[in-house]
Design an enzyme around this catalytic site. Structure first.
Site, short mmCIF file in Angstrom:
data_model
loop_
_atom_site.label_atom_id
_atom_site.label_comp_id
_atom_site.label_asym_id
_atom_site.label_seq_id
_atom_site.Cartn_x
_atom_site.Cartn_y
_atom_site.Cartn_z
N ARG A 1 0.85 -1.20 0.00
CA ARG A 1 0.00 0.00 0.00
C ARG A 1 0.87 1.23 0.00
O ARG A 1 1.01 1.92 1.00
CB ARG A 1 -0.88 -0.02 1.23
N GLN B 1 -0.71 2.31 -6.27
CA GLN B 1 -2.17 2.53 -6.32
C GLN B 1 -2.81 2.08 -7.64
O GLN B 1 -3.87 1.47 -7.62
CB GLN B 1 -2.50 3.98 -6.00
N ASP C 1 -3.66 -1.61 -7.46
CA ASP C 1 -4.34 -2.04 -6.24
C ASP C 1 -5.66 -2.75 -6.58
O ASP C 1 -6.74 -2.15 -6.59
CB ASP C 1 -4.59 -0.80 -5.36
N SER D 1 -8.52 -2.91 -3.70
CA SER D 1 -9.36 -1.72 -3.55
C SER D 1 -10.39 -1.67 -4.67
O SER D 1 -11.55 -1.32 -4.45
CB SER D 1 -8.53 -0.45 -3.57
N TYR E 1 -3.84 -0.09 7.27
CA TYR E 1 -4.73 -1.17 7.69
C TYR E 1 -5.06 -1.05 9.17
O TYR E 1 -4.24 -0.55 9.96
CB TYR E 1 -4.06 -2.53 7.47
P1 NAD Z 1 -9.85 -3.42 5.04
O1 NAD Z 1 -10.64 -4.03 3.95
O2 NAD Z 1 -8.68 -4.14 5.58
O3 NAD Z 1 -10.85 -3.12 6.28
C1 NAD Z 1 -12.07 -2.46 6.10
C2 NAD Z 1 -12.27 -1.44 7.19
O4 NAD Z 1 -12.62 -2.08 8.42
C3 NAD Z 1 -11.05 -0.57 7.50
O5 NAD Z 1 -11.38 0.79 7.30
C4 NAD Z 1 -10.76 -0.87 8.96
O6 NAD Z 1 -10.25 0.25 9.67
C5 NAD Z 1 -12.13 -1.28 9.46
N1 NAD Z 1 -12.16 -2.00 10.75
C6 NAD Z 1 -11.32 -2.96 11.21
N2 NAD Z 1 -11.69 -3.34 12.44
C7 NAD Z 1 -12.80 -2.61 12.77
C8 NAD Z 1 -13.65 -2.57 13.91
N3 NAD Z 1 -13.45 -3.33 14.99
N4 NAD Z 1 -14.69 -1.69 13.88
C9 NAD Z 1 -14.92 -0.90 12.81
N5 NAD Z 1 -14.16 -0.91 11.71
C10 NAD Z 1 -13.10 -1.75 11.70
O7 NAD Z 1 -9.36 -1.96 4.64
P2 NAD Z 1 -9.39 -1.23 3.23
O8 NAD Z 1 -10.77 -0.84 2.92
O9 NAD Z 1 -8.72 -2.10 2.22
O10 NAD Z 1 -8.48 0.05 3.43
C11 NAD Z 1 -8.30 0.74 4.63
C12 NAD Z 1 -7.60 2.07 4.34
O11 NAD Z 1 -6.37 1.95 3.62
C13 NAD Z 1 -8.47 3.00 3.52
O12 NAD Z 1 -8.57 4.20 4.20
C14 NAD Z 1 -7.74 3.20 2.23
O13 NAD Z 1 -7.87 4.52 1.74
C15 NAD Z 1 -6.32 2.90 2.58
N6 NAD Z 1 -5.67 2.32 1.38
C16 NAD Z 1 -4.49 2.87 0.93
C17 NAD Z 1 -3.89 2.33 -0.23
C18 NAD Z 1 -2.61 2.91 -0.78
O14 NAD Z 1 -2.12 3.88 -0.27
N7 NAD Z 1 -2.07 2.30 -1.84
C19 NAD Z 1 -4.45 1.26 -0.87
C20 NAD Z 1 -5.65 0.74 -0.37
C21 NAD Z 1 -6.24 1.29 0.76
#
Ligand code: NAD
Length: 372
Positions: free
Chosen positions: A119, A124, A127, A130, A226
């Site tokens: 990440r 990106q 990805d 996502s 994460y």
């Molecule tokens: P994910 O699929 O691993 O998890 C989904 C969501 O569940 C996350 O937001 C996490 O914080 C939340 N979660 C975990 N435990 C929880 C709990 N007990 N209660 C409530 N929520 C909980 O995560 P995702 O959607 O793949 O991505 C998370 C973040 O990473 C996003 O903000 C995204 O913008 C960022 N991201 C960055 C990149 C990059 O920079 N290349 C790529 C992908 C995602």
């Protein structure tokens, strides 16, 4: 080098790893593209459209491909048909497909798992996770809306006023934010919660309310974004504090994941019991065990009058755009690996090394070795 695109054989899988519009990107990079007949048909991409863009059609691609693009992990049968030294790119599910990963190493396949893309900003456009989460979040809301015995929007009709549905989204990462946006567009009143405090602003910018839980979430996020795993007592507290939001909700969409671990259980049976009959839970964490204690992966069950739906491959239900988006990430990654028509691996490059699971007979990921 020949890039092969096979038909996906996992039951219910309708996506394809390459779409016709991206064939020229690969041929310009000096690669030849061979597509198995009918590989894109289930996603709406028919054979002639690949040929028009410069691909060759074959009844089978395993005997010719030097590089294989896949969506689902290969079966043992497919691994048996691969050329030694092949480069494989796909969702390989390395933490659960131990036997397949071992077989890929034995066959000296250079296997890249799209789930393991680092990440970092540079990654990106590659990805894939996502991209697929975006689709899952959107589709989860449509499933909930068609299952709910109520309208989503506020309606003022001659037959009276209809109050809008209340949607609670648990976990506001990529899938959750897309679910919020989709539910808002359908006219629902949306609330959401995530353990990462940074998300509050994003939730509010979509017009939803961020649920206020008095939980200590300072150390909720790792350095790449994460969520970090929390102690059992944190989850118990979270369940108690969320109860009132569940009681008020008509629809709950759960997406809470912690990388490499079983999804945390955030909705207990007692909480389901307290929900209004006719309410719907769509548990997007079903594949990782589910956020609701009553979720059965791949099934819809009704418990205490609440429908609990645990879909396991939503991207495949939007196969045209899922294939297009996935294929873009895969093509971006492949062109990153190719120079002058050949694969050049720079193992010092985080972007190459991150998703690399097997190479020259070895399994490279410590976590995967641990599972084996
Ligand atoms: P994910 O699929 O691993 O998890 C989904 C969501 O569940 C996350 O937001 C996490 O914080 C939340 N979660 C975990 N435990 C929880 C709990 N007990 N209660 C409530 N929520 C909980 O995560 P995702 O959607 O793949 O991505 C998370 C973040 O990473 C996003 O903000 C995204 O913008 C960022 N991201 C960055 C990149 C990059 O920079 N290349 C790529 C992908 C995602």
């Amino acid at each position: 080098m020949i890039v092969g695109v096979p038909i996906e054989t996992v039951p219910g899988e309708r996506r394809v790893a390459l779409v016709p519009e991206l064939v020229p990107t690969l041929t310009k990079a000096g690669l030849e593209v061979v597509v198995q007949a009918d590989a894109g048909a289930a996603a709406g991409f028919l054979d002639p459209s690949y040929v028009e863009k410069g691909a060759r059609l074959e009844p089978d691609v395993f005997d010719t491909a030097d590089i294989l693009l896949k969506v689902q992990p290969p079966t043992m049968d497919e691994i048996g048909k691969m050329k030694e030294g092949l480069t494989l790119i796909g969702f390989l599910q390395p933490y659960t497909k131990a036997a397949e990963i071992t077989a890929l190493a034995a066959r000296k396949v250079t296997a890249f798992s799209m789930e393991l893309m680092p990440r970092i900003t540079r990654a990106q456009p590659m990805d894939a996770l996502s991209a697929m989460s975006t689709i899952a979040g959107y589709k989860a809301v449509l499933i909930a809306a068609s299952r709910l015995p109520r309208f989503f929007p506020l309606l003022m009709t001659a037959a009276g006023t209809i109050t809008p549905a209340r949607v609670f989204v648990l976990g506001a990462g990529v899938a959750g934010l897309q679910a919020i946006g989709t539910a808002k567009r359908l006219g629902a009143v949306v609330e959401a919660y995530d353990t990462r405090p940074a998300v509050k602003e994003q939730v509010e910018s979509l017009g939803a309310k961020f649920a206020k839980l008095e939980l200590e979430t300072k150390d909720a996020e790792d350095k790449v974004g994460y969520a970090k795993a929390q102690a059992e007592e944190f989850y118990t507290q979270q369940q108690q504090m969320m109860f009132k939001y569940l009681l008020a909700a008509d629809v709950v969409i759960t997406t809470a994941l912690v990388l490499g671990q079983r999804a945390p259980i955030l909705i207990t049976e007692e909480m389901v019991q307290g929900m209004r009959p006719g309410s719907v839970i769509v548990d997007l964490a079903a594949e990782q065990g589910g956020n609701c204690a009553l979720t059965e992966p791949g099934q819809e069950v009704v418990r205490h009058g609440v429908a609990i739906i645990g879909p396991t491959n939503l991207p495949s239900t939007v196969p045209f755009h899922a294939s297009q988006m996935y294929a873009r990430t895969v093509t971006n990654f492949l062109t990153h690996l190719v120079k002058d028509g050949r694969i050049h691996l720079d193992l010092d490059d985080e972007l190459t090394r991150g998703p690399l699971v097997t190479h020259q007979g070895a399994i490279l990921r410590e976590a995967v070795k641990g599972i084996l």
